[in-house]
Every structure is written in C-alpha cells, then in structure tokens.
Design an enzyme around this catalytic site. Structure first.
Site, mmCIF file in Angstrom:
data_model
loop_
_atom_site.group_PDB
_atom_site.id
_atom_site.type_symbol
_atom_site.label_atom_id
_atom_site.label_comp_id
_atom_site.label_asym_id
_atom_site.label_seq_id
_atom_site.Cartn_x
_atom_site.Cartn_y
_atom_site.Cartn_z
ATOM 1 N N ASP A 18 0.861 -1.183 0.000
ATOM 2 C CA ASP A 18 0.000 0.000 0.000
ATOM 3 C C ASP A 18 0.898 1.233 0.000
ATOM 4 O O ASP A 18 1.627 1.480 0.960
ATOM 5 C CB ASP A 18 -0.898 -0.018 1.242
ATOM 6 C CG ASP A 18 -1.987 1.042 1.196
ATOM 7 O OD1 ASP A 18 -2.050 1.786 0.199
ATOM 8 O OD2 ASP A 18 -2.770 1.123 2.154
ATOM 9 N N ASP A 115 -2.963 2.518 -6.113
ATOM 10 C CA ASP A 115 -1.886 2.645 -5.127
ATOM 11 C C ASP A 115 -1.727 1.435 -4.214
ATOM 12 O O ASP A 115 -1.023 1.504 -3.209
ATOM 13 C CB ASP A 115 -2.085 3.904 -4.280
ATOM 14 C CG ASP A 115 -3.389 3.885 -3.500
ATOM 15 O OD1 ASP A 115 -4.210 2.974 -3.723
ATOM 16 O OD2 ASP A 115 -3.597 4.794 -2.673
ATOM 17 N N GLU A 116 -2.354 0.313 -4.556
ATOM 18 C CA GLU A 116 -2.158 -0.885 -3.735
ATOM 19 C C GLU A 116 -2.299 -2.132 -4.592
ATOM 20 O O GLU A 116 -3.000 -2.147 -5.596
ATOM 21 C CB GLU A 116 -3.141 -0.920 -2.563
ATOM 22 C CG GLU A 116 -4.590 -0.916 -2.965
ATOM 23 C CD GLU A 116 -5.524 -1.026 -1.769
ATOM 24 O OE1 GLU A 116 -5.255 -1.864 -0.882
ATOM 25 O OE2 GLU A 116 -6.520 -0.285 -1.737
#
Length: 363
Positions: A18, A115-116
């Site tokens: 993350d 974003d993860e």
C-alpha cells in the site's frame, strides 16, 4: 441441515503493498518545498464554492483530522492546508513504475487500486523462501528509485496481508503468521475488518460483536441467517480463512462498486447524486486498470430486499465519471421506481472491455 466446512490454505505467501498517501507523496517528492506541510489532493474549495472531495492527503494533513471528506470540510479542519488539484496522468505513470518493480519478483500480481496491490510470492523469480525478504526489497527499491515509501503486509492470505499493511504506517512492515492469526484477529475491532462498512458496524455492535474474538465465538449459521453470504464470509475472516487467489488482469471481466445505506434513500434526486458518487469510484478503478467498457449495469435494492438490475449497451467504450454517471442515471430513469419503498443499496458496474489492452497500472 446447513454445514460450513472450514478449509484453510495456509501454504501461500502473500504480500499486500500500500503506497503511503500516494498522490500527496508524489506531489511532495516533485516539490520538496511541500515537505512536512499539510497537503490535500483536492481542488481548493475557495475557488469551487465548496465543491469537491479529498482524494488523499499527506500525513501532516491527517494530523488535523482530514481523511476522506469534502474539500470544504478539509479546509474547515485545516485552513492552512495546501490544496492541489492533482495530476492523474502523473500518478498513473508512477504506478506503472511501481508495477515494474513488482515484476522483478513475481508475475502473480493483483492491482486492488492505483496505489495498492497483492503479490503472491510463494513461487518467485529470485528463489527466496522468505516473503519478508521480498517485501523489504520492494520497499527498498521503491524508496531508492522512486523516492516514495510504501507499507507492506505479509501473511498467508489476501485478507490478513491487507490488514497487516495497515497495521503500521507509513513505511511499515507487518507479518502475521498462521499460528498468530487467531490471536491477532481476536483483538481487532470489527470496523477494521476489510469490507465491513459504516452501516454494518452498529448492527454488529447491537448483536454483541465488537471484535474478531466475538465473531470467532459466534454461531456461523446465525451470522449467515442475519447477514446472508456476507455473514458466513465474516465468520471465516474472523477465523483467518480467506482463500481468494491473487488474480491478474486477464481474469477481470467487470469493474463495479456498491454502497449500502443505513438511512434509506427515497428522493430520485438523492439517488442520482449517490449514483454520481459511485460512478466516480468505478471510474477511478477503471482508470487504475486502464480499462474502458461498453456496458453499464445498475443495481438497486429496495428496503424489502427486492432487487432490480438493468443494463445498457453503448456504441462507444467509456471510463469517465461523468459518462458513467450519465448512463447510470438514464437507466434509473427507465426503471419503474417505487418511491414509497426506499432504497437500501445502489451499485454501478461497467463491463464488456472487449479486446482492448488491459494492462493494470500496478499489475
């Protein structure tokens, strides 16, 4: 008689990465004068009449209580915050660079968002036995090469890996071993369980379920009767069981988001406004996966659990929030909506991606 077999695969090595305050961190990296200042990724509410929502914000801004909120609420909490509209193309480019780092270690990558991502490193390209070693290498590579930090969670399934990555931020690394899972989950508040929404928390509390330990002692049949399939899944998660595999983009056939409302929706204008919000989240997911679809599906569930589903096919593929919202609202207008019942759930899904190249940003 209902039976609930507990089959737990603890043989996998899963990492959840993350990126820390991703959009804000990219802006701070590219403009060092922003370092240690409260940065909010949203249009300045003083210039928009208070409209707009916060995409993310720096940890300095979060210290003022800013999280997911309207831009106006963020300004009220921290008038000195620096508001930046954001540059999605730039964030997508950085996300692809992160993806290339992942690919050094495994091809089994599932992008959860821009974003993860989840990585299955049970079998990996460097022959490492330790998932912790790979997680540390990824953190090192991202920091040295991209000037960004990320938090990593390591465990034997996706659910636990995600919880672990959120346990120590920013730039944290948490491992949950199979023999530690039950004790770890027993202390975890139910609101920290991924997938438990704000509307579900008070219902669980009312039944005496405040943490994972309470759910571990619950009757799974009772949970299933009260919450449907989700109740059974919640019982499994509380017992450390989540056998969903890491899936790459080739297996993705649709992108959708749903929202359940504790307070029923009645007015058509309120429903359309919610469809716009949901369409924005669907658009974000489509963009993060570089996908466009030509079918939009609307799902509406009344207070009596009657569910309506209707789809619309389009001549052109779409991805923007405005386009998706427009079609979803058109579908809603075509429904024979019964305003007297009230709506408890809305969902928007985009599918039919066709033969387009579906390369994921973080996959």
């Amino acid at each position: 008689m209902l039976t609930f077999p507990l089959i737990n695969d603890t043989s996998r090595k899963i990492i959840h990465i993350d990126m820390d305050a991703f959009f804000a961190s990219v802006e701070v990296r590219d403009n060092p004068s922003l370092k240690v200042k409260p940065v909010v990724i949203a249009r300045n509410p003083l210039q928009t009449g208070g409209r707009g929502v916060v995409s993310t914000c720096s940890y300095e801004a979060r210290a003022f209580g800013i999280h997911s909120a309207s831009a106006k609420e963020a300004y009220d909490l921290c008038p000195q915050a620096i508001f930046i509209s954001g540059n999605y193309e730039k964030y997508t480019k950085v996300s692809k660079q992160v993806r290339e780092i992942f690919k050094r270690y495994t091809d089994d990558i599932e992008a959860a968002s821009i974003d993860e991502a989840y990585l299955d490193v049970t079998e990996n390209k460097i022959g490492a036995q330790s998932a912790i070693k790979i997680a540390k290498l990824i953190q090192h590579d991202i920091f040295v090469e991209l000037g960004l930090t990320c938090s990593a969670g390591v465990s034997y399934n996706k659910f636990l890996a995600k919880i672990a990555s959120d346990y120590e931020k920013p730039h944290g690394l948490t491992l949950i071993m199979p023999e530690e899972a039950l004790e770890f989950l027993a202390k975890l508040p139910v609101e920290k369980f991924h997938g438990v929404g704000k509307a579900t928390v008070p219902k669980l509390h009312a039944l005496g379920f405040f943490n994972g330990g309470d759910l571990q002692k619950a009757d799974p049949v009772d949970l299933a009767e009260r919450f449907g399939v989700y109740g059974w899944e919640l019982y499994q998660k509380a017992n450390g069981i989540h056998n969903s595999k890491v899936k790459n983009y080739r297996e993705r056939k649709s992108v959708g988001k749903e929202r359940t409302y504790g307070k029923l929706l009645y007015l058509p204008d309120d429903i359309k406004a919610e469809l716009s919000k949901i369409s924005g989240k669907v658009s974000d997911s489509l963009k993060s996966h570089q996908l466009k679809g030509s079918i939009v599906i609307l799902k509406l569930r009344y207070s009596d659990f009657t569910t309506l589903t209707k789809r619309k096919s389009l001549a052109e593929k779409l991805e923007s929030p405005e386009e998706i919202a427009e079609v979803a609202q058109e579908i809603f207008e075509e429904l024979e909506y019964d305003e007297s019942l009230g709506v408890r759930l809305l969902g928007v899904t985009v599918t039919e991606f066709g033969a387009q190249k579906a390369t994921l940003d973080m996959q």
